[in-house]
Design a protein around this motif. Structure first.
Motif, PDB file in Angstrom:
ATOM      1  N   ALA A   2      13.959 -17.739   1.835  1.00  0.00           N
ATOM      2  CA  ALA A   2      13.803 -17.881   3.273  1.00  0.00           C
ATOM      3  C   ALA A   2      12.618 -18.775   3.596  1.00  0.00           C
ATOM      4  O   ALA A   2      11.586 -18.727   2.947  1.00  0.00           O
ATOM      5  CB  ALA A   2      13.611 -16.509   3.924  1.00  0.00           C
ATOM      6  N   PRO A  95      17.539 -15.519  10.254  1.00  0.00           N
ATOM      7  CA  PRO A  95      18.829 -14.821  10.295  1.00  0.00           C
ATOM      8  C   PRO A  95      19.411 -14.830  11.705  1.00  0.00           C
ATOM      9  O   PRO A  95      18.721 -14.511  12.670  1.00  0.00           O
ATOM     10  CB  PRO A  95      18.462 -13.404   9.857  1.00  0.00           C
ATOM     11  CG  PRO A  95      17.261 -13.588   8.977  1.00  0.00           C
ATOM     12  CD  PRO A  95      16.486 -14.713   9.608  1.00  0.00           C
ATOM     13  N   GLU A 100      20.940 -20.691   9.486  1.00  0.00           N
ATOM     14  CA  GLU A 100      20.427 -19.604   8.651  1.00  0.00           C
ATOM     15  C   GLU A 100      20.788 -19.757   7.174  1.00  0.00           C
ATOM     16  O   GLU A 100      20.129 -19.202   6.306  1.00  0.00           O
ATOM     17  CB  GLU A 100      20.921 -18.255   9.167  1.00  0.00           C
ATOM     18  CG  GLU A 100      22.421 -18.068   9.073  1.00  0.00           C
ATOM     19  CD  GLU A 100      22.850 -16.673   9.502  1.00  0.00           C
ATOM     20  OE1 GLU A 100      21.988 -15.786   9.542  1.00  0.00           O
ATOM     21  OE2 GLU A 100      24.048 -16.485   9.804  1.00  0.00           O
TER      22      GLU A 100
END
Length: 252
Positions: A2, A95, A100
């Motif tokens: 991420a 997210p 994403e």
């Protein structure tokens, strides 16, 4: 892994923080970014080589160019001094965001002045500390906002791999007094010059040590401008053509 944001209080330009939320809705910005992306791709190696590249983008804004290039490279560290811009990019990557699934872009809110700054020493893919140098540095529509261009390019030079690292930047050309019309009068905050000049850019790149320097017209942007300075009718004003220069160099 991420993407993360490293926000530093007090940095960034108030105008860009304010404009960030609506930045992507500007058709001229979208078009200029698409044209720049095609210019970059036409000057970069084939996919088999480009896919291994670690890229640094300086002045990434909301990540329009970052997200176009990301599928073609290994990683992209996206840096911008305006926290509002980075917040928009981070929301795209979070997210539920529109992008994403993109896991190789790392947004960083920072005014980068030191090529060895730890803020760019984290691998966007693994999240681990990384002591390497970048294969490529890009920057689009940023140079006309920078007061000290030699200092910027010295920083860029220091972030690149010796011998192979390349810089490619795009910005509109100063073709005379009419180039001022690129911005509406109400948006002149932070504008240091009304476009860049070919010979000056060649001298700057060579002056900081770049080789294989090339500065040439890459594309022309058709853009609406104010009918009169300060009138504020950008959406209905006349259309002007603004040539863009592509500046390239290789670190020795």
């Amino acid at each position: 892994m991420a993407s993360t944001t490293d926000a530093t209080p007090g940095i960034g330009n108030a105008r860009f923080n304010t404009d960030a939320a609506n930045w992507d809705s500007n058709p001229s910005i979208q078009l200029a970014t698409s044209l720049a992306f095609q210019s970059y791709l036409s000057r970069l190696p084939p996919p088999s080589e480009l896919s291994s590249f670690n890229v640094l983008e300086i002045g990434c804004g909301t990540g329009l160019l970052s997200l176009m290039l990301a599928p073609h490279v290994r990683s992209l560290t996206a840096v911008d001094a305006a926290e509002g811009m980075i917040e928009v990019l981070s929301s795209k990557l979070a997210p539920g965001g529109a992008h994403e699934k993109v896991k190789n872009v790392r947004p960083v809110a920072y005014l980068l002045e030191d090529p060895e700054d730890p803020v760019i020493k984290i691998d966007p893919v693994t999240g681990q500390q990384w002591e390497g140098k970048f294969d490529l540095v890009i920057s689009h529509l940023v140079l006309h906002h920078v007061a000290d261009l030699p200092s910027l390019f010295r920083t860029i030079y220091g972030t690149l791999k010796p011998g192979t690292g390349r810089v490619i930047t795009t910005d509109f050309e100063n073709f005379g007094p009419e180039a001022r019309r690129f911005h509406p009068e109400a948006k002149m905050e932070g504008v240091e010059r009304h476009g860049i000049v070919q010979k000056e850019m060649e001298e700057i790149l060579r002056g900081v040590g770049f080789e294989d320097v090339k500065v040439e017209r890459g594309f022309v942007l058709q853009k609406r401008v104010e009918s009169e300075p300060g009138k504020g009718d950008m959406e209905s004003g006349p259309v002007m053509e603004f040539p863009f220069l592509v500046c390239e160099g290789r670190r020795v």
